[in-house]
Design an enzyme around this catalytic site. Sequence first.
Site, PDB file in Angstrom:
ATOM      1  CG  HIS A  28      -1.937  -1.033   1.291  1.00 27.73           C
ATOM      2  ND1 HIS A  28      -2.801  -1.288   0.237  1.00 27.73           N
ATOM      3  CD2 HIS A  28      -2.260  -1.930   2.266  1.00 27.73           C
ATOM      4  CE1 HIS A  28      -3.596  -2.299   0.568  1.00 27.73           C
ATOM      5  NE2 HIS A  28      -3.287  -2.710   1.778  1.00 27.73           N
ATOM      6  CG  HIS A  83      -6.515  -5.414   2.145  1.00 25.83           C
ATOM      7  ND1 HIS A  83      -5.792  -6.195   3.028  1.00 25.83           N
ATOM      8  CD2 HIS A  83      -7.751  -5.281   2.671  1.00 25.83           C
ATOM      9  CE1 HIS A  83      -6.567  -6.526   4.059  1.00 25.83           C
ATOM     10  NE2 HIS A  83      -7.760  -5.986   3.860  1.00 25.83           N
ATOM     11  CG  ASP A 126      -2.782  -8.276   0.740  1.00 24.57           C
ATOM     12  OD1 ASP A 126      -1.942  -8.497   1.635  1.00 24.57           O
ATOM     13  OD2 ASP A 126      -3.827  -7.633   0.925  1.00 24.57           O
TER      14      ASP A 126
HETATM   15 ZN    ZN Z   1      -3.874  -7.133   2.831  1.00 23.66          ZN
END
Ligand code: ZN
Length: 399
Positions: A145, A183, A181
């Site tokens: 991220h 996300h 992942d």
């Molecule tokens: Zn994640």
Amino acid sequence: MSTNDERPGFYFHEKTLWFSAGEAVLVLPPDGWLQPGGSHADSPEPKRRLRSLMEVSGLAAHFDIVAAPAAAEDDLRLVHSAGYLSRFKALSDAAGGAVHPTAPFAAGSYEIAALSAGQAMAAVFDVATGRRRRAYAVSRPSGHHCLPDMPMGFCHFANVAIAVRRAQRAGLAKVVVLDWDVHHGNGTQACFYDDGSVLTLSLHQEGCFPPGASGAMGETGRGAGVGANVNIPLWPGSGHEVYLHAFDHIAVPAIRAFAPDMIVVVNGLDANGVDPLARMLAHSETFRAMTRGIGLLADELCGGRLAIIQEGGYAESAVPFCGHAVLEELAGVSTAVEDPFLELMREQQPSTAFNAAHVAHLQQHPRYRPVGPAGSSSHGLEAVAAKPNAAAQTMLAPA
Ligand code: ZN
């Protein structure tokens, strides 16, 4: 390290488990209605328990275990701005804090984050330069991220982006970064969005994190990078069948068309059915099957060059078994470990109607490709049986 060692590398530094995001209730600071005394969702336990399980199962003996050094500032500067690095370092040298509210950290975290990036960097570099064919790294804190100028979502350095840039400086040309992942890999996407030399793919729960529209199908790259970013957002509740369908029909053909020189996987294990930070129903056999698929694809396309970097995954019960399945598959061995949660997860899979509706939705994805009768455009993962796996070489007794 012997260059004749055929075992995959396992890059892990104990000190990365010492990273702390401080006191929190799940992900929020105790305040208002939140009673103090909780612990942050990003606990070291899932990764610690996986590392421990590898020892107990005997799987650790099938890896060349390496504690790589920290990434140097010059390495971090391949992706990050000097301004961000100095801001993070100053807070870390003091009492800790947060440059972004979703990425709090304790004092001393800068050095631990550099160690985390160092594990990913060494794994990718050693495969890219031919020192070994396959590698696995455990990165903590995670990285996918993190933006060049801003941390986010527990991520302080863009570990995989740094690793890819470092390997490209050593001569690696075209790289696939496949992020499963749960996300969206928004940071990795941002690092390579206008770069046609890196194909970034993200399979994730739609709108989960960053909350909202991040990770939409329509984000396909910019300038020279147009077509080199593929987002595969999946509906909340998706399980084994939908994951493998999306993998087979969207990710695999896109990777084949790109013809990479190396494949790097962002192995978040938080699509498991009991993860506190997502709402999906994947299980250890889902991760095993995707690992098998990506391994076959690496063999087919790029001399087997494959590095898998573990990042997310917050269920201390499920992550060790999902990670162990990935590692067994990567090493081509099978141990006596049985995932005790697998049957429950299988019983909780979404309905046939859900899966059919989702598959019809996936067929609208611009990168979707049908599988021919001979399965020629796919490894047919939907038909892959559970362990014992086809590649298994050794049956190990638990130590
Ligand atoms: Zn994640």
